[in-house]
Motif scaffolding. Sequence first.
Motif, PDB file in Angstrom:
ATOM      1  N   GLU A  54       0.858  -1.173   0.000  1.00 23.51           N
ATOM      2  CA  GLU A  54       0.000   0.000   0.000  1.00 23.51           C
ATOM      3  C   GLU A  54       0.897   1.227   0.000  1.00 23.51           C
ATOM      4  O   GLU A  54       1.802   1.331   0.841  1.00 23.51           O
ATOM      5  CB  GLU A  54      -0.845  -0.002   1.280  1.00 23.51           C
ATOM      6  N   ASN A  55       0.682   2.146  -0.921  1.00 22.20           N
ATOM      7  CA  ASN A  55       1.506   3.360  -1.019  1.00 22.20           C
ATOM      8  C   ASN A  55       3.004   3.041  -1.052  1.00 22.20           C
ATOM      9  O   ASN A  55       3.797   3.674  -0.349  1.00 22.20           O
ATOM     10  CB  ASN A  55       1.195   4.325   0.140  1.00 22.20           C
ATOM     11  N   ASN A  56       3.367   2.058  -1.832  1.00 19.95           N
ATOM     12  CA  ASN A  56       4.770   1.624  -2.002  1.00 19.95           C
ATOM     13  C   ASN A  56       5.407   1.085  -0.727  1.00 19.95           C
ATOM     14  O   ASN A  56       6.629   1.003  -0.628  1.00 19.95           O
ATOM     15  CB  ASN A  56       5.634   2.754  -2.585  1.00 19.95           C
ATOM     16  N   ILE A  57       4.608   0.708   0.258  1.00 22.15           N
ATOM     17  CA  ILE A  57       5.118   0.107   1.489  1.00 22.15           C
ATOM     18  C   ILE A  57       4.593  -1.317   1.579  1.00 22.15           C
ATOM     19  O   ILE A  57       3.383  -1.548   1.470  1.00 22.15           O
ATOM     20  CB  ILE A  57       4.676   0.909   2.734  1.00 22.15           C
ATOM     21  N   ILE A  58       5.507  -2.270   1.768  1.00 27.07           N
ATOM     22  CA  ILE A  58       5.116  -3.669   1.927  1.00 27.07           C
ATOM     23  C   ILE A  58       4.742  -3.890   3.387  1.00 27.07           C
ATOM     24  O   ILE A  58       5.569  -3.744   4.281  1.00 27.07           O
ATOM     25  CB  ILE A  58       6.241  -4.617   1.471  1.00 27.07           C
ATOM     26  N   HIS A  59       3.470  -4.208   3.614  1.00 27.30           N
ATOM     27  CA  HIS A  59       2.964  -4.418   4.972  1.00 27.30           C
ATOM     28  C   HIS A  59       2.889  -5.894   5.345  1.00 27.30           C
ATOM     29  O   HIS A  59       2.709  -6.225   6.516  1.00 27.30           O
ATOM     30  CB  HIS A  59       1.577  -3.791   5.137  1.00 27.30           C
ATOM     31  N   GLY A  60       2.968  -6.778   4.341  1.00 22.58           N
ATOM     32  CA  GLY A  60       2.885  -8.199   4.631  1.00 22.58           C
ATOM     33  C   GLY A  60       3.210  -9.021   3.403  1.00 22.58           C
ATOM     34  O   GLY A  60       3.314  -8.499   2.288  1.00 22.58           O
ATOM     35  N   PHE A  61       3.372 -10.323   3.636  1.00 23.48           N
ATOM     36  CA  PHE A  61       3.597 -11.233   2.511  1.00 23.48           C
ATOM     37  C   PHE A  61       3.238 -12.652   2.917  1.00 23.48           C
ATOM     38  O   PHE A  61       3.135 -12.971   4.105  1.00 23.48           O
ATOM     39  CB  PHE A  61       5.045 -11.155   1.996  1.00 23.48           C
ATOM     40  N   VAL A  64       4.344 -19.573  -0.293  1.00 27.47           N
ATOM     41  CA  VAL A  64       3.661 -20.857  -0.468  1.00 27.47           C
ATOM     42  C   VAL A  64       4.474 -21.732  -1.403  1.00 27.47           C
ATOM     43  O   VAL A  64       5.141 -21.239  -2.319  1.00 27.47           O
ATOM     44  CB  VAL A  64       2.207 -20.624  -0.983  1.00 27.47           C
ATOM     45  N   GLN A  65       4.469 -23.030  -1.125  1.00 27.98           N
ATOM     46  CA  GLN A  65       5.141 -23.997  -1.988  1.00 27.98           C
ATOM     47  C   GLN A  65       4.140 -25.101  -2.268  1.00 27.98           C
ATOM     48  O   GLN A  65       3.737 -25.823  -1.346  1.00 27.98           O
ATOM     49  CB  GLN A  65       6.382 -24.538  -1.291  1.00 27.98           C
ATOM     50  N   ASP A  66       3.710 -25.201  -3.496  1.00 31.38           N
ATOM     51  CA  ASP A  66       2.639 -26.111  -3.896  1.00 31.38           C
ATOM     52  C   ASP A  66       1.402 -25.792  -3.042  1.00 31.38           C
ATOM     53  O   ASP A  66       0.840 -24.717  -3.190  1.00 31.38           O
ATOM     54  CB  ASP A  66       3.068 -27.575  -3.787  1.00 31.38           C
ATOM     55  N   GLU A  67       1.019 -26.707  -2.152  1.00 27.13           N
ATOM     56  CA  GLU A  67      -0.163 -26.475  -1.310  1.00 27.13           C
ATOM     57  C   GLU A  67       0.224 -26.188   0.139  1.00 27.13           C
ATOM     58  O   GLU A  67      -0.607 -26.221   1.034  1.00 27.13           O
ATOM     59  CB  GLU A  67      -1.092 -27.688  -1.362  1.00 27.13           C
ATOM     60  N   TYR A  68       1.497 -25.889   0.383  1.00 24.87           N
ATOM     61  CA  TYR A  68       1.985 -25.668   1.736  1.00 24.87           C
ATOM     62  C   TYR A  68       2.299 -24.180   1.947  1.00 24.87           C
ATOM     63  O   TYR A  68       3.094 -23.597   1.199  1.00 24.87           O
ATOM     64  CB  TYR A  68       3.252 -26.501   2.002  1.00 24.87           C
ATOM     65  N   ILE A  69       1.675 -23.592   2.950  1.00 28.40           N
ATOM     66  CA  ILE A  69       1.944 -22.203   3.290  1.00 28.40           C
ATOM     67  C   ILE A  69       3.171 -22.172   4.195  1.00 28.40           C
ATOM     68  O   ILE A  69       3.135 -22.682   5.316  1.00 28.40           O
ATOM     69  CB  ILE A  69       0.737 -21.542   3.996  1.00 28.40           C
ATOM     70  N   GLU A  70       4.242 -21.593   3.687  1.00 28.59           N
ATOM     71  CA  GLU A  70       5.471 -21.455   4.468  1.00 28.59           C
ATOM     72  C   GLU A  70       5.264 -20.455   5.598  1.00 28.59           C
ATOM     73  O   GLU A  70       5.861 -20.578   6.656  1.00 28.59           O
ATOM     74  CB  GLU A  70       6.626 -21.003   3.575  1.00 28.59           C
ATOM     75  N   GLY A  71       4.435 -19.462   5.342  1.00 22.41           N
ATOM     76  CA  GLY A  71       4.137 -18.480   6.379  1.00 22.41           C
ATOM     77  C   GLY A  71       3.429 -17.269   5.825  1.00 22.41           C
ATOM     78  O   GLY A  71       3.536 -16.950   4.644  1.00 22.41           O
ATOM     79  N   ILE A  72       2.665 -16.626   6.703  1.00 26.17           N
ATOM     80  CA  ILE A  72       2.055 -15.333   6.412  1.00 26.17           C
ATOM     81  C   ILE A  72       2.642 -14.366   7.433  1.00 26.17           C
ATOM     82  O   ILE A  72       2.617 -14.624   8.634  1.00 26.17           O
ATOM     83  CB  ILE A  72       0.521 -15.383   6.541  1.00 26.17           C
ATOM     84  N   PHE A  73       3.176 -13.271   6.952  1.00 29.10           N
ATOM     85  CA  PHE A  73       3.855 -12.311   7.807  1.00 29.10           C
ATOM     86  C   PHE A  73       3.264 -10.930   7.571  1.00 29.10           C
ATOM     87  O   PHE A  73       3.198 -10.484   6.431  1.00 29.10           O
ATOM     88  CB  PHE A  73       5.356 -12.294   7.495  1.00 29.10           C
ATOM     89  N   VAL A  74       2.855 -10.278   8.653  1.00 31.07           N
ATOM     90  CA  VAL A  74       2.295  -8.930   8.580  1.00 31.07           C
ATOM     91  C   VAL A  74       3.018  -8.078   9.618  1.00 31.07           C
ATOM     92  O   VAL A  74       3.171  -8.506  10.766  1.00 31.07           O
ATOM     93  CB  VAL A  74       0.772  -8.935   8.850  1.00 31.07           C
ATOM     94  N   SER A  75       3.444  -6.893   9.208  1.00 29.60           N
ATOM     95  CA  SER A  75       4.179  -6.026  10.135  1.00 29.60           C
ATOM     96  C   SER A  75       3.317  -5.736  11.372  1.00 29.60           C
ATOM     97  O   SER A  75       2.096  -5.621  11.283  1.00 29.60           O
ATOM     98  CB  SER A  75       4.611  -4.726   9.458  1.00 29.60           C
ATOM     99  N   GLY A  76       3.990  -5.638  12.510  1.00 31.86           N
ATOM    100  CA  GLY A  76       3.316  -5.511  13.803  1.00 31.86           C
ATOM    101  C   GLY A  76       2.230  -4.458  13.854  1.00 31.86           C
ATOM    102  O   GLY A  76       1.111  -4.730  14.286  1.00 31.86           O
ATOM    103  N   LYS A  77       2.523  -3.244  13.377  1.00 32.55           N
ATOM    104  CA  LYS A  77       1.550  -2.167  13.483  1.00 32.55           C
ATOM    105  C   LYS A  77       0.362  -2.340  12.536  1.00 32.55           C
ATOM    106  O   LYS A  77      -0.665  -1.691  12.697  1.00 32.55           O
ATOM    107  CB  LYS A  77       2.220  -0.810  13.283  1.00 32.55           C
ATOM    108  N   MET A  78       0.495  -3.234  11.563  1.00 28.17           N
ATOM    109  CA  MET A  78      -0.577  -3.443  10.585  1.00 28.17           C
ATOM    110  C   MET A  78      -1.384  -4.718  10.854  1.00 28.17           C
ATOM    111  O   MET A  78      -2.306  -5.039  10.108  1.00 28.17           O
ATOM    112  CB  MET A  78       0.006  -3.496   9.167  1.00 28.17           C
TER     113      MET A  78
END
Length: 140
Positions: A54-61, A64-78
């Motif tokens: 959002e507004n050129n700032i990455i707040h999360g990502f 995934v590998q095939d059907e496995y979610i390696e992780g979901i990461f969201v910055s603390g304040k968001m």
Amino acid sequence: MIRKLQNVDINKVVDLWLKTNLEAHNFISEQYWTGNYEAVKKMLPQAEVYVYEENNIIHGFVGVQDEYIEGIFVSGKMQSQGIGKALLDYIKDKKGRLQLNVYQKNVRAMSFYQREGFTIQREQLDEFTGEKEYVMEWNH
């Protein structure tokens, strides 16, 4: 906006990975996360990764590998603003089945995944950290 990871995003994404892991997993040694920093940085370009920007700032990502979610990461304040759900819904639209591992002590993440339709399949021990984790699964 959710989009595919680009090479110019790597440093921001790996920094977000480290910061969120340190915050969410304070029951695991900081050295474990800092020790894996460079390996994660090298793996990111080969992985299927989508960023929430959002507004050129990455707040999360999400990784995934095939059907496995390696992780979901969201910055603390968001966190708790729908970014994790948006990333998860984005992946759900691409896959018919998803699986992930979550540390039992990460109650916030476990609650999130259960709320989003994931069910616990089994318990296991993470051989790298010695922590108990659940294998969770979602089916379309």
